[in-house]
Design a protein around this motif. Structure first.
Motif, PDB file in Angstrom:
ATOM      1  N   VAL A 146       0.870  -1.185   0.000  1.00 42.03           N
ATOM      2  CA  VAL A 146       0.000   0.000   0.000  1.00 42.03           C
ATOM      3  C   VAL A 146       0.899   1.226   0.000  1.00 42.03           C
ATOM      4  CG1 VAL A 146      -1.661   1.326   1.371  1.00 42.03           C
ATOM      5  CG2 VAL A 146      -1.945  -1.140   1.135  1.00 42.03           C
ATOM      6  N   THR A 147       0.783   2.044  -1.039  1.00 43.45           N
ATOM      7  CA  THR A 147       1.647   3.226  -1.123  1.00 43.45           C
ATOM      8  C   THR A 147       0.887   4.475  -0.654  1.00 43.45           C
ATOM      9  OG1 THR A 147       1.026   3.524  -3.421  1.00 43.45           O
ATOM     10  CG2 THR A 147       3.049   2.292  -3.005  1.00 43.45           C
ATOM     11  N   ARG A 178      -7.485 -10.023  -7.479  1.00 44.78           N
ATOM     12  CA  ARG A 178      -6.338  -9.614  -8.315  1.00 44.78           C
ATOM     13  C   ARG A 178      -6.525 -10.134  -9.738  1.00 44.78           C
ATOM     14  NH1 ARG A 178      -0.479 -11.829  -6.632  1.00 44.78           N
ATOM     15  NH2 ARG A 178      -1.218 -13.677  -7.673  1.00 44.78           N
ATOM     16  N   GLN A 179      -6.923 -11.406  -9.824  1.00 45.28           N
ATOM     17  CA  GLN A 179      -7.131 -12.040 -11.121  1.00 45.28           C
ATOM     18  C   GLN A 179      -8.227 -11.325 -11.914  1.00 45.28           C
ATOM     19  OE1 GLN A 179      -5.135 -14.349 -11.982  1.00 45.28           O
ATOM     20  NE2 GLN A 179      -6.060 -14.796 -13.983  1.00 45.28           N
ATOM     21  N   ALA A 180      -9.283 -10.911 -11.185  1.00 42.03           N
ATOM     22  CA  ALA A 180     -10.432 -10.292 -11.854  1.00 42.03           C
ATOM     23  C   ALA A 180     -10.193  -8.819 -12.180  1.00 42.03           C
ATOM     24  CB  ALA A 180     -11.655 -10.433 -10.947  1.00 42.03           C
ATOM     25  N   GLY A 181      -9.057  -8.272 -11.759  1.00 43.15           N
ATOM     26  CA  GLY A 181      -8.756  -6.855 -12.039  1.00 43.15           C
ATOM     27  C   GLY A 181      -9.475  -5.908 -11.087  1.00 43.15           C
ATOM     28  N   VAL A 190       0.433  -1.582  -5.064  1.00 47.67           N
ATOM     29  CA  VAL A 190       1.358  -2.237  -5.985  1.00 47.67           C
ATOM     30  C   VAL A 190       1.266  -3.726  -5.671  1.00 47.67           C
ATOM     31  CG1 VAL A 190       3.778  -2.589  -6.610  1.00 47.67           C
ATOM     32  CG2 VAL A 190       2.928  -0.279  -6.250  1.00 47.67           C
ATOM     33  N   TYR A 191       0.965  -4.528  -6.703  1.00 46.63           N
ATOM     34  CA  TYR A 191       0.901  -5.970  -6.475  1.00 46.63           C
ATOM     35  C   TYR A 191       1.677  -6.687  -7.567  1.00 46.63           C
ATOM     36  CZ  TYR A 191      -2.964  -5.888  -9.879  1.00 46.63           C
ATOM     37  OH  TYR A 191      -3.723  -5.700 -11.005  1.00 46.63           O
ATOM     38  N   SER A 192       2.013  -7.944  -7.280  1.00 46.47           N
ATOM     39  CA  SER A 192       2.867  -8.664  -8.237  1.00 46.47           C
ATOM     40  C   SER A 192       2.036  -9.658  -9.033  1.00 46.47           C
ATOM     41  CB  SER A 192       3.970  -9.391  -7.488  1.00 46.47           C
ATOM     42  OG  SER A 192       3.440 -10.502  -6.828  1.00 46.47           O
ATOM     43  N   ARG A 193       2.579 -10.003 -10.200  1.00 44.78           N
ATOM     44  CA  ARG A 193       1.996 -11.084 -10.974  1.00 44.78           C
ATOM     45  C   ARG A 193       3.076 -12.106 -11.206  1.00 44.78           C
ATOM     46  NH1 ARG A 193      -1.891  -8.629 -15.542  1.00 44.78           N
ATOM     47  NH2 ARG A 193      -2.434  -6.875 -14.344  1.00 44.78           N
ATOM     48  N   SER A 194       2.702 -13.370 -11.023  1.00 47.46           N
ATOM     49  CA  SER A 194       3.665 -14.434 -11.272  1.00 47.46           C
ATOM     50  C   SER A 194       2.909 -15.613 -11.868  1.00 47.46           C
ATOM     51  CB  SER A 194       4.353 -14.832  -9.976  1.00 47.46           C
ATOM     52  OG  SER A 194       3.398 -14.993  -8.955  1.00 47.46           O
ATOM     53  N   ALA A 195       3.670 -16.577 -12.405  1.00 52.25           N
ATOM     54  CA  ALA A 195       3.041 -17.708 -13.088  1.00 52.25           C
ATOM     55  C   ALA A 195       2.192 -18.522 -12.099  1.00 52.25           C
ATOM     56  CB  ALA A 195       4.120 -18.573 -13.725  1.00 52.25           C
ATOM     57  N   THR A 196       2.691 -18.693 -10.871  1.00 55.14           N
ATOM     58  CA  THR A 196       1.942 -19.419  -9.836  1.00 55.14           C
ATOM     59  C   THR A 196       1.744 -18.470  -8.652  1.00 55.14           C
ATOM     60  OG1 THR A 196       4.009 -20.171  -8.850  1.00 55.14           O
ATOM     61  CG2 THR A 196       2.981 -21.664 -10.444  1.00 55.14           C
ATOM     62  N   PRO A 197       0.702 -18.720  -7.815  1.00 53.47           N
ATOM     63  CA  PRO A 197       0.421 -17.761  -6.724  1.00 53.47           C
ATOM     64  C   PRO A 197       1.620 -17.509  -5.817  1.00 53.47           C
ATOM     65  CG  PRO A 197      -1.347 -19.385  -6.879  1.00 53.47           C
ATOM     66  CD  PRO A 197      -0.306 -19.799  -7.868  1.00 53.47           C
ATOM     67  N   ASP A 198       2.485 -18.532  -5.617  1.00 53.52           N
ATOM     68  CA  ASP A 198       3.608 -18.324  -4.703  1.00 53.52           C
ATOM     69  C   ASP A 198       4.959 -18.302  -5.418  1.00 53.52           C
ATOM     70  OD1 ASP A 198       2.054 -18.174  -2.301  1.00 53.52           O
ATOM     71  OD2 ASP A 198       1.575 -20.278  -2.695  1.00 53.52           O
ATOM     72  N   GLY A 199       4.929 -18.120  -6.731  1.00 55.00           N
ATOM     73  CA  GLY A 199       6.176 -18.086  -7.499  1.00 55.00           C
ATOM     74  C   GLY A 199       6.843 -16.732  -7.413  1.00 55.00           C
ATOM     75  N   PRO A 200       8.049 -16.615  -8.004  1.00 48.60           N
ATOM     76  CA  PRO A 200       8.740 -15.322  -7.962  1.00 48.60           C
ATOM     77  C   PRO A 200       7.978 -14.266  -8.769  1.00 48.60           C
ATOM     78  CG  PRO A 200       9.864 -16.851  -9.425  1.00 48.60           C
ATOM     79  CD  PRO A 200       8.780 -17.640  -8.757  1.00 48.60           C
ATOM     80  N   CYS A 201       8.149 -13.034  -8.354  1.00 50.08           N
ATOM     81  CA  CYS A 201       7.440 -11.946  -9.014  1.00 50.08           C
ATOM     82  C   CYS A 201       7.961 -11.759 -10.448  1.00 50.08           C
ATOM     83  CB  CYS A 201       7.666 -10.698  -8.175  1.00 50.08           C
ATOM     84  SG  CYS A 201       7.365  -9.197  -9.025  1.00 50.08           S
ATOM     85  N   THR A 207      -1.216   0.694  -9.248  1.00 54.58           N
ATOM     86  CA  THR A 207      -2.554   1.220  -9.574  1.00 54.58           C
ATOM     87  C   THR A 207      -2.611   2.746  -9.554  1.00 54.58           C
ATOM     88  OG1 THR A 207      -3.289   1.113  -7.280  1.00 54.58           O
ATOM     89  CG2 THR A 207      -3.652  -0.861  -8.634  1.00 54.58           C
ATOM     90  N   GLY A 208      -1.472   3.393  -9.329  1.00 55.64           N
ATOM     91  CA  GLY A 208      -1.426   4.857  -9.403  1.00 55.64           C
ATOM     92  C   GLY A 208      -1.230   5.499  -8.053  1.00 55.64           C
ATOM     93  N   ILE A 209      -1.147   6.833  -8.062  1.00 57.29           N
ATOM     94  CA  ILE A 209      -0.875   7.569  -6.823  1.00 57.29           C
ATOM     95  C   ILE A 209      -2.134   7.628  -5.966  1.00 57.29           C
ATOM     96  CG2 ILE A 209      -0.206   9.835  -5.918  1.00 57.29           C
ATOM     97  CD1 ILE A 209       1.467  10.175  -8.447  1.00 57.29           C
ATOM     98  N   GLN A 210      -1.956   7.471  -4.651  1.00 54.24           N
ATOM     99  CA  GLN A 210      -3.106   7.456  -3.745  1.00 54.24           C
ATOM    100  C   GLN A 210      -3.935   8.733  -3.853  1.00 54.24           C
ATOM    101  OE1 GLN A 210      -2.598   8.088   0.468  1.00 54.24           O
ATOM    102  NE2 GLN A 210      -0.576   9.004   0.222  1.00 54.24           N
ATOM    103  N   ARG A 211      -5.214   8.607  -3.540  1.00 50.05           N
ATOM    104  CA  ARG A 211      -6.056   9.803  -3.388  1.00 50.05           C
ATOM    105  C   ARG A 211      -5.904  10.228  -1.944  1.00 50.05           C
ATOM    106  NH1 ARG A 211     -11.866   8.199  -4.905  1.00 50.05           N
ATOM    107  NH2 ARG A 211     -12.241  10.425  -4.730  1.00 50.05           N
ATOM    108  N   LEU A 212      -5.538  11.490  -1.741  1.00 50.86           N
ATOM    109  CA  LEU A 212      -5.301  11.957  -0.371  1.00 50.86           C
ATOM    110  C   LEU A 212      -6.608  12.347   0.308  1.00 50.86           C
ATOM    111  CD1 LEU A 212      -2.184  14.316  -0.619  1.00 50.86           C
ATOM    112  CD2 LEU A 212      -2.280  12.042   0.388  1.00 50.86           C
TER     113      LEU A 212
END
Ligand code: B12
Ligand code: SF4
Length: 570
Positions: A146-147, A178-181, A190-201, A207-212
């Motif tokens: 979470v940024t 995450r899968q459904a967008g 910020v989240y990662s995508r990998s081939a398997t749920p617990d694989g390397p990133c 998703t962009g800059i936070q709304r303050l």
């Protein structure tokens, strides 16, 4: 924010969530000038996140400070007899090693039961990619970074809980979302995508800059966060109960408190203006007074530290807070008459607000940390120079407020100079004469998120390693020389120590007992409302002055002793 909090309260009853929030802390960073505050002030970030969860109906939340629980092991944590649904980690950049260790340890939990791991806080805001490993031999990481602030976390929770199926773990719901967008509509992740749920990133999605959040009065009350603290212990596991309210003050003598955020200046080495999206935000005076009252009454903590970047940034907002507090202090009722607080501001704005210093002092402001950086303005110009700084210090002292200079040492600054005030010791001497009792001297250091940051690395200023020892995050805190073009950078390091030795030493201690720098007994009476002063008899006034004079010696000597202890430790 208010609407999200209400909606989550509705969802909370249907999801019996339990959460552990860990504050990463590397004990190797315990040196001057932050010794004491680092352990005795519960960080506002984890407390705020805890408050937001408790306020939204998720009362099964525990906040673990590595400051107090250095052996805590997330893989062994149980809350309410089970593995929590959420594991949150908050970290500053210099605590990176511990932050990573906590996440890696949490990754060891069986994936079928693993909590959803969320990383946040100052390190993550600027460098979220650091908590996702792309190493195929050692894949580890948070599920999401979470940024942003509370608002982003609550927004994420709302999305996840509205999608979560019966008996589904929160992490499984997250993976589906995450899968459904569904995460992409939440700015500040910020989240990662990998081939398997617990694989390397393999890929990171931002998703962009936070709304303050514009109106800080919409934040949940901080008093809630203190009831979630894990008691200090040497155990790896969690205790059965949170720290009882009557024991909080024993471990936390100062409460940090959010009053305003943001600063109008644009210093190139500082990330604050960009983080705040050039905005200045504030709580209302009445709200601040309520928060202080609640914390003082519930936990007995009467000392506060404002987390402001520049409290005097905006006159109207400063006065709204100061006047509201002063009104309550002037009722002479507890707890207001006991409340003392400190915060940060600039020299420029102190002078701008000089006519309001009496009411600011009446509000309970005791000390002001001021970004002097360099008296001559060679390093940075933000409306400060020698005469202005001395004037601001004197004004503050006359009004009974202790100024604390924050100095920044840099390559071109000598240790001592003749007939000019460029030398570090010359400047410290001047500030001491102008009334400084305590000081902070840091080396100019690259700060992620600042304008200068990249340039420090691309220009060859930053040091990668010294004699085989890598420059690790725990020494990137301003106390070590990690970026310098000086032919002998070690001299700069010694200069920092020389600065503190010049400021805190047995000679000054002895002098403090005879002629104290903090002796300003007249200020106390002059900053009180005239009707108050009129009530004192002559004898009472003399007694008060004698008492204040004695107290001044004790304070000055106490600060010297504290500084010397800190210096030896450093
Ligand atoms: C008070 C303060 C201190 C106090 C801390 C005392 C304490 N125990 O609380 C003291 C004086 C000790 C201190 C020291 C240092 N500090 Co300091 N400090 C601050 C200050 C002014 C306020 C911190 C605060 O409480 N903010 C209010 C809270 C509510 O904000 P927050 O912590 O950011 O938390 C919010 C979000 O980050 C997020 N969040 C936080 N955690 C999590 C976790 C999760 C899971 C989620 C979802 C979200 C989330 O939500 C929170 C609520 O909005 C900040 C600047 C600022 N205005 O924030 C600098 C700041 C935190 N400090 C900073 C630094 C660098 C230092 C030092 C290294 C000295 C230096 N060179 O400046 C030392 C380190 C000492 C040590 N050993 O740890 C930097 C950190 C930069 C970074 N990238 O990590 C900051 C951001 C200032 C800056 N330059 O930008 N500091
Ligand atoms: S005045 Fe202080 S808070 Fe403001 S931009 Fe400069 S260094 Fe940052």
């Amino acid at each position: 924010m208010t609407a999200i909090r209400q909606r989550l309260r509705g969802l909370a009853s249907r999801h019996d969530l339990s959460t552990v929030i860990a504050c990463a802390f590397d004990h190797r960073t315990r040196i001057l000038p932050f010794i004491y505050a680092d352990l005795r002030m519960i960080p506002a970030g984890v407390r705020a996140i805890g408050s937001a969860l408790a306020d939204s109906g998720f009362g099964k939340t525990r906040v673990v400070l590595q400051q107090w629980n250095r052996n805590f092991s997330p893989s062994q944590m149980r809350l309410d007899g089970r593995i929590p649904d959420l594991f949150l980690v908050s970290s500053m950049h210099l605590h990176s090693a511990e932050c990573d260790r906590l996440i890696q340890d949490a990754n060891r939990i069986d994936p079928a039961q693993r909590p959803l791991i969320i990383a946040g806080g100052p390190r993550i805001i600027y460098e979220p990619w650091q908590v996702f490993s792309s190493d195929a031999n050692h894949p580890w990481g948070a599920d999401v970074a979470v940024t942003g602030e509370e608002y982003v976390l609550l927004h994420l929770l709302e999305v996840l809980l509205s999608m979560r199926a019966r008996n589904e773990t929160l992490r499984a719901a997250f993976l589906r979302a995450r899968q459904a967008g569904a995460l992409d509509e939440i700015p500040g992740l910020v989240y990662s995508r990998s081939a398997t749920p617990d694989g390397p990133c393999e890929e990171l999605v931002d998703t962009g800059i936070q709304r303050l959040l514009g109106d800080l009065d919409e934040l949940p009350y901080p008093v809630l966060g203190y009831q979630l603290m894990e008691p200090p212990s040497a155990a790896a596991t969690l205790g059965p109960h949170a720290l009882p309210a009557n024991r909080v003050r024993k471990h936390c003598t100062v409460s940090s408190i959010v009053l305003t955020t943001g600063c109008k200046f644009r210093c190139s080495y500082c990330p604050i203006p960009a983080y705040n999206q050039r905005q200045h935000r504030a709580k209302s005076g009445e709200r601040v007074a309520d928060e202080m009252q609640q914390i003082a009454e519930t936990y007995g903590i009467v000392n506060f530290f404002g987390t402001d970047d520049n409290f005097f940034n905006d006159t109207k907002r400063t006065l709204d807070i100061a006047e509201a507090l002063a009104r309550r202090v002037n009722t002479r009722q507890r707890p207001y008459c006991k409340i003392r607080w400190a915060t940060e501001a600039t020299i420029h704005d102190t002078l701008r607000l000089q006519e309001h210093l009496p009411v600011i002092r009446q509000s309970g402001l005791m000390a002001l940390w001021l970004g002097v950086e360099d008296l001559t303005g060679t390093l940075v110009k933000k409306g400060q120079d020698e005469s202005k700084t001395i004037r601001a210090f004197r004004l503050l002292r006359e009004h009974g407020i202790y100024p604390v200079p924050m100095m920044m040492h840099y390559d071109a600054q000598p240790l001592v100079t003749w007939k000019s005030n460029q030398g570090l010791l010359n400047q410290l001497g001047t500030l001491r004469k102008a009334g400084a009792l305590y000081t902070q001297v840091l080396m100019l250091t690259p700060s992620p998120g600042s304008k200068w940051y990249e340039d420090t690395y691309t220009s060859g200023l930053a040091i990668a390693e010294v004699h085989g020892a890598a420059v690790e995050p725990h020494i990137v805190d301003g106390n070590y020389v990690v970026a310098s073009k000086h032919p002998r950078p070690w001299l700069k390091q010694l200069n920092l120590l020389a600065g503190y030795t010049y400021f805190f030493n047995p000679l000054r201690l002895a002098f403090a007992l005879v002629r104290s720098k903090s002796a300003i007994p007249w200020a106390d009476l002059e900053t009180r409302p005239p009707e108050d002063v009129a009530r004192y008899s002559v004898w009472q006034r003399i007694r008060r002055r004698l008492y204040l004079k004695a107290r001044a010696h004790v304070i000055d000597a106490g600060v010297q002793l504290f500084g010397m202890y800190g210096l030896m430790h450093t």
